[in-house]
Design an enzyme around this catalytic site. Sequence first.
Site, PDB file in Angstrom:
ATOM      1  N   HIS A 133       4.190   7.095   9.371  1.00 38.19           N
ATOM      2  CA  HIS A 133       5.552   7.496   9.062  1.00 38.19           C
ATOM      3  C   HIS A 133       7.043   7.209   9.330  1.00 38.19           C
ATOM      4  O   HIS A 133       7.728   8.682   8.588  1.00 38.19           O
ATOM      5  CB  HIS A 133       5.537   8.102   7.888  1.00 38.19           C
TER       6      HIS A 133
ATOM      7  N   GLU B  95       0.737  -1.194  -0.172  1.00 45.20           N
ATOM      8  CA  GLU B  95      -0.033   0.099   0.114  1.00 45.20           C
ATOM      9  C   GLU B  95       1.011   1.314   0.106  1.00 45.20           C
ATOM     10  O   GLU B  95       0.389   2.318  -0.594  1.00 45.20           O
ATOM     11  CB  GLU B  95      -0.909  -0.241   1.270  1.00 45.20           C
ATOM     12  N   GLU B  96       2.600   1.583   1.159  1.00 41.84           N
ATOM     13  CA  GLU B  96       2.593   2.341   0.615  1.00 41.84           C
ATOM     14  C   GLU B  96       3.883   3.084  -0.198  1.00 41.84           C
ATOM     15  O   GLU B  96       3.658   4.286  -0.191  1.00 41.84           O
ATOM     16  CB  GLU B  96       3.782   2.182   1.977  1.00 41.84           C
TER      17      GLU B  96
END
Length: 460
Positions: free
Chosen positions: A423, A323-324
């Site tokens: 993050h 996803e990132e």
Amino acid sequence: MLNLRFPILCFALPFLLSVTARGQSTSYDFSEYREEAETLIDAALQDDEAFQTLTYFADTFGHRLSGSQSLEHSIDWIVERMQEQPLDRVTTHPVMVPHWVRGEESATLIRPRRMDLPMLGLGGSISTPDGGLQAEVLVVNSFEELKSQADRARGKIVLYNVPFVTYGETVQYRMNGAIEAAKAGAVASLIRSVGPYSMKTPHTGTSNYQEDTPKIPHAAITTEHAAMLQRMQERGETIRLHLEMNARTLPDARSRNVIAEIKGSEKPGEIVVMGGHIDSWDVGQGVMDDAGGSFAAWEALLLMKELGLQPRRTVRVVMWTNEENGLRGATAYRDSVQADGSIDDHVLAIESDAGVFDPQGFGFSGSDEAYAMISAVGELLQPIDADNISRGGGGADIGPIMREGVPGMGLLVDSSRYFWYHHTAADTIDKLDPEEYKKCIAAMAVMAYVVADMPERLPR
């Protein structure tokens, strides 16, 4: 192996949907599911093992960037553990994912004084030349200011000192900052980390390049140091910085989506899917983002099975990969369910990717009739104060199937601290509260179970 933590309960499941017309609106009553909902909630709140499992996972595997061995080893462990549990189906789906490697990196202020600046290269960034690069810094506060200062940006490192407003607005400088700086002739670009709070914690995240624009190194520094460089510029001081980044983009690597199910008793071809993403950035433990969401869905599925609650429809958990920095897992899942013809049988998609903090309810995207039904189901979550059902919701990983017409929803939580750690190296297990995590499991379990079991399919 997880033992059965709760006695198997046998419910005589009645037809539980009652509909009452009120003028032009329709009211739904799911109160006959209250016993099952309370059972799921009580079981989740009593279960201390779930948080211990998440903690072990975080401490054992750490961060899990796409292409990394830590991601693949963590998936191996999840699959092995799932296969030991009383789930009906456990499988993986192969996905080719990007493989970006950070390498050694540093940012050093040279003038007006020497100082090492905490920094993180942004995902997908190129490296600096061998030995790094050194240049003066131009601080700007917006893309518009950069355009007006373009004659001063050539040959410099552009720093975007943009305060956090909302994630969607401020993240544009992370995503597109290198493109706009390169257009102005800059040799590198930096951003003030995308977040409202900092303790010298830089935030990473993905970034973009444009084919017809030169690629330049792109990194994030802390809120504190971006503000300091702004003050230096306002005093008329010359700011010079040495930037060294050894990032590499390697050939795509093999990864997997993880899929687990309990089969529906009457309509196994109809599916309620829920989950989160198992990859993370290469700093911290990726617990808020998003091992916690993935594991909460997994634990919710396991609760149903262990309590003997088999809904009419199939409940599927997916831990999406990548996803990132690519959404390859999400698009591969969409492609697979389109190929096998089951996308039209997806009744609802639920995602948890905003941290597993105190749950407040769900944001829902779908038809008015479906929203009314989901709102009524949400009333069953009043015991944990998670009964707020709002318009508009979903998630990055369920986005591809939502765009094909599948109703979608995202777990709403107290997000006041989420972007403090998002993050960063500070996304670690100690930031989570075990009781809040248990409530997230309960909320997902109740919502998925009732929608999967109610006699009438959620309309599109």
